[in-house]
Design an enzyme around this catalytic site. Structure first.
Site, PDB file in Angstrom:
ATOM      1  N   GLY A 221       2.151   3.043  -1.089  1.00 22.39           N
ATOM      2  CA  GLY A 221       1.468   4.314  -1.340  1.00 22.39           C
ATOM      3  C   GLY A 221      -0.044   4.136  -1.294  1.00 22.39           C
TER       4      GLY A 221
ATOM      5  N   GLY B  32       2.078   3.619 -14.351  1.00 24.49           N
ATOM      6  CA  GLY B  32       3.502   3.879 -14.175  1.00 24.49           C
ATOM      7  C   GLY B  32       4.345   3.110 -15.179  1.00 24.49           C
TER       8      GLY B  32
ATOM      9  N   ARG C 172       1.726  -7.796 -21.854  1.00 30.67           N
ATOM     10  CA  ARG C 172       2.922  -8.619 -21.686  1.00 30.67           C
ATOM     11  C   ARG C 172       3.440  -8.455 -20.265  1.00 30.67           C
ATOM     12  NH1 ARG C 172       7.554  -7.964 -25.938  1.00 30.67           N
ATOM     13  NH2 ARG C 172       8.933  -9.648 -25.227  1.00 30.67           N
TER      14      ARG C 172
ATOM     15  N   ASN D   8       7.905  -8.944 -15.640  1.00 28.56           N
ATOM     16  CA  ASN D   8       8.631  -9.780 -14.677  1.00 28.56           C
ATOM     17  C   ASN D   8       7.584 -10.560 -13.875  1.00 28.56           C
ATOM     18  OD1 ASN D   8       9.782 -10.647 -12.180  1.00 28.56           O
ATOM     19  ND2 ASN D   8      11.420  -9.121 -12.358  1.00 28.56           N
TER      20      ASN D   8
ATOM     21  N   GLU E  78      -3.320  -1.887 -10.096  1.00 25.49           N
ATOM     22  CA  GLU E  78      -4.445  -1.881  -9.174  1.00 25.49           C
ATOM     23  C   GLU E  78      -5.479  -2.964  -9.429  1.00 25.49           C
ATOM     24  OE1 GLU E  78      -5.048   2.718  -8.230  1.00 25.49           O
ATOM     25  OE2 GLU E  78      -4.237   2.292 -10.176  1.00 25.49           O
TER      26      GLU E  78
HETATM   27 MO1  MOS Z   1      -3.330   4.555  -7.321  1.00 23.50          MO
HETATM   28  S1  MOS Z   1      -4.857   4.589  -5.916  1.00 23.50           S
HETATM   29  O1  MOS Z   1      -3.964   5.307  -8.693  1.00 23.50           O
HETATM   30  O2  MOS Z   1      -2.175   5.597  -6.553  1.00 23.50           O
END
Ligand code: MOS
Length: 685
Positions: A231, A501, A575, A578, A651
């Site tokens: 993405g 996420g 933490r 994986n 990121e």
């Molecule tokens: Mo990321 S560039 O926050 O989808």
């Protein structure tokens, strides 16, 4: 124990054997194919689209343009506010080159392309401006989405009192997210319910936008994004492929697939805007920062607001008496910019961490020591305590592994044959936290658990990570957990974006698991959690992931060629759910940062305003041969206040790498490179 264990991706075998289906792969009966026609002018209007000229071409089912397209609700937007980029085929105006102006639908993809190529379009062109420059009379302050321009302390006085001052400008080009999988959507009506398979970073948020845009009840929309081939930000928005596929299936009454070509991905999806950033740093002789000023300009489209949050690191990484930041937007006739691979922080870090290296040079200091000397005790701007902060551990452990102590900090001393060799470092942070999400877990009669969450896995391994999270929270083995994700009907959930996420979804899953653990009654039993009310607690602390990146580069003085031959990143990301997946994520980010440093640059023709290198032949991305030995590891870190102690890993790998590489190139050559990418011609100059 399920957390902290390296496990391969659940869908890995399916991916390598071609068994899993991406959005353009799903077989659908009676499928028609749409091909997008994009504008060739950069501003003006469509005078005529001669549909009659292609009528009768083989397989043609229809041509949709602004005269026939369904009307969309105005004012619908995204995270950044109303977004007129979504208002496709609503009128004859052309706001930028590459704007979708028609959709040609046919029985096969080839027939759709043939008719799209043959479709005569006439324009009335108007003067455009696509040339990015600070001296644009339309420049204006950026939206205050990340807070207003910042003025702390007396900058002029602190600079005047400084023993060393850096005052330089740094530039980064327009870049494209360029995910491996081009954007694609397949849409159809099932009775009065709209179904779509789409490439995106968050099916629930995309369904919300689509619902508003088409005036459809959210309950009548189902969007799935089972497997997504990357993405990098540009799939965070409701893409043209989906909007046009929904229009076409609604008008033609049969399923329609719309896939962007690689060229169209460059033309019509979100890009990282070009930037110019002015940094002024002032410090005492012992390296203590007195002043930091970060003034940044980026390009914008009049279609949609957006802000590149450059000063994120300038407000976080170092203590200074005076801190001033300012962000200016320059509207241009281009596709609107959007989040890309660590938005804001990544270009911002190139400026800040290059300037810090220049400051170390002027002070005659070790660049690692300079950073350690300016470690703040509380948020330098917010005054809030840090939830956890392990930048020092990243710098020290990274320096140890990289054998930094043996480095002679003077430039242009190391040679190997004709090659100049240098090393560089950058410190990094990326904002962390969580956004509201829901999750449901059903305790089944057979002792297994079904976990349902509207998460998406854009190649990160989210599906695998969340299985471990659920197992850990339930106190069972991962073999007892089945996970269902990537479907907008699974309930509200944050997208795979903003490095939030895993944290957001983990929170919802652990809440649902906590409810289940107390249940002693009949099975099956379902517990549902919504974290919307729980997240306020986060506001009392500053929350970031941290890293230190070390690079070794060689420069060929005859050709200007830069090669990175070693990269090391130490990360503090809370933490680690994986280690195998987390390492892949941050190594991928570092490769993205290297690619930004050396290769990526979207160029526009000065006269037409059109992108001139909008494909993988012209837009260079680091390939295998460009990638050196990369070491990435994690320092011991635990995020208090967030369930299971996790924090964002998404990121941060991207953020510091470009500056570390540029600093290594300075160390090799003695010449500063303040413009990305570090092209051969720039290095030769
Ligand atoms: Mo990321 S560039 O926050 O989808």
């Amino acid at each position: 124990m399920s957390l902290g264990v390296s496990r391969p991706r659940i869908e890995g075998p399916g991916k390598v054997t071609g068994g899993v289906r991406y959005a353009a792969d799903e077989p659908v009966k009676n499928l028609a194919f749409g091909c997008i026609v994009t504008s060739t002018i950069s501003r003006g209007r469509v005078a005529d689209i001669d549909i009659a000229a292609v009528q009768g071409m083989p397989g043609l089912l229809g041509v949709i343009d602004h005269r026939t397209a369904p009307r969309l609700t105005p004012g619908v937007g995204s995270y950044f506010g109303p977004d007129d980029a979504l208002q496709l085929l609503q009128d004859d105006t052309v706001p930028h080159a590459g704007r979708p102006i028609a959709l040609v639908v046919a029985e096969t993809l080839e027939q759709a392309r043939a008719a799209a190529d043959a479709l005569p379009v006439n324009y009335v062109a108007e003067p455009h401006n696509t040339l990015f420059s600070e001296d644009n009379s339309a420049a204006r302050p950026a939206t205050p989405l990340y807070g207003p321009d910042l003025v702390i302390g007396d900058l002029a006085a602190e600079l005047a009192a400084s023993a060393a001052v850096v005052d330089e400008a740094y530039s980064t080009p327009e870049e494209n997210c360029a995910a491996m999988e081009p954007h694609s959507a397949t849409a159809w009506w099932d009775g009065d319910r709209l179904e779509a398979i789409d490439t995106n970073q968050g099916p629930f948020s995309i369904a919300t936008v689509l619902s508003a845009l088409f005036g459809l009840d959210l309950a009548r929309i189902r969007i799935r994004a089972e497997h997504v081939g990357g993405g990098f930000g540009a799939k965070g928005m409701c893409g043209p492929q989906l909007i046009l596929a929904v229009m076409a299936t609604t008008m033609l009454g049969r399923p329609v697939r719309v896939s962007l070509t690689r060229h169209q991905v460059f033309l019509a999806t979100g890009m990282r805007p070009p930037t110019v950033q002015r940094m002024r740093l002032g410090a005492d002789a012992d390296g203590r920062l007195r002043a930091m000023q970060h003034e940044a300009t980026f390009s914008l489209s009049p279609l949609a607001d957006y802000v590149e949050g450059f000063p994120e690191l300038t407000k976080t990484l170092y203590a200074a008496t005076a801190i001033h930041t300012k962000i200016t937007a320059v509207p241009l006739d281009t596709v609107p910019p959007f989040s890309m691979r660590g938005p804001g922080a990544t270009p911002g870090s190139f400026a800040l961490e290059s300037a810090m290296d220049e400051l170390a040079e002027r002070l005659g200091m070790d660049p690692v020591q300079l950073r350690l000397r300016n470690e703040p005790s509380v948020g330098p701007v917010s005054g809030l305590p840090f939830s956890s902060r392990n930048l020092v551990a990243c710098l020290e452990e990274g320096a140890r592994r990289f054998d930094w102590a043996a480095r002679d900090h003077r430039p242009r001393l190391r040679r190997e044959g004709r090659l100049l060799v240098g090393t560089g470092v950058a410190a990094t942070s990326f904002s962390a936290g969580a956004f509201p999400s829901t999750a449901s877990i059903t305790a089944e009669v057979d002792g297994t658990f079904s976990v349902v969450i509207g998460a998406s896995d854009i190649g990160t391994g989210a599906r695998t990570a969340l299985t471990a999270v659920a197992a850990e929270a339930l106190g069972v083995g991962v073999d007892k957990v089945r996970i269902h994700i990537a479907d907008s009907t699974l309930g509200p959930a944050w997208s795979a974006g903003g490095s939030r996420g895993t944290t957001s979804w983990t929170w919802a899953i652990t809440e649902a698991a906590a409810q289940l653990r107390g249940h002693t009654g009949e099975l099956p039993f379902t517990a549902t959690a919504d974290t919307a009310q729980l997240l306020e607690l986060l506001a009392t602390q500053e929350r970031h992931s941290y890293s230190a990146v070390f690079a070794e580069a060689t420069v060929d003085p005859a050709t200007g060629e830069v090669r990175v031959r070693r990269l090391l990143g130490m990360f503090a990301i809370g933490r680690v759910v994986n280690p195998l997946l987390a390492r892949s994520q941050v190594v991928g980010g570092m490769i993205g940062g290297l690619s930004m440093a050396l290769h990526e640059e979207a160029v526009r023709d000065r006269h037409t305003g059109r992108p001139v290198n909008a494909d993988f032949a012209g837009y260079h991305i680091a390939a295998h041969a460009d990638i050196p030995d990369i070491e990435a590891d994690f320092v011991d870190d635990h995020e208090p206040g967030i369930p299971l102690g996790v924090k964002g890993a998404g990121e941060i790998g991207n953020v510091g790498t470009a500056a570390a590489v540029a600093n290594a190139v300075w160390h090799a050559t003695g010449i500063r490179q303040r413009t990305l990418p570090l092209r051969l011609d720039r290095v030769l100059e």
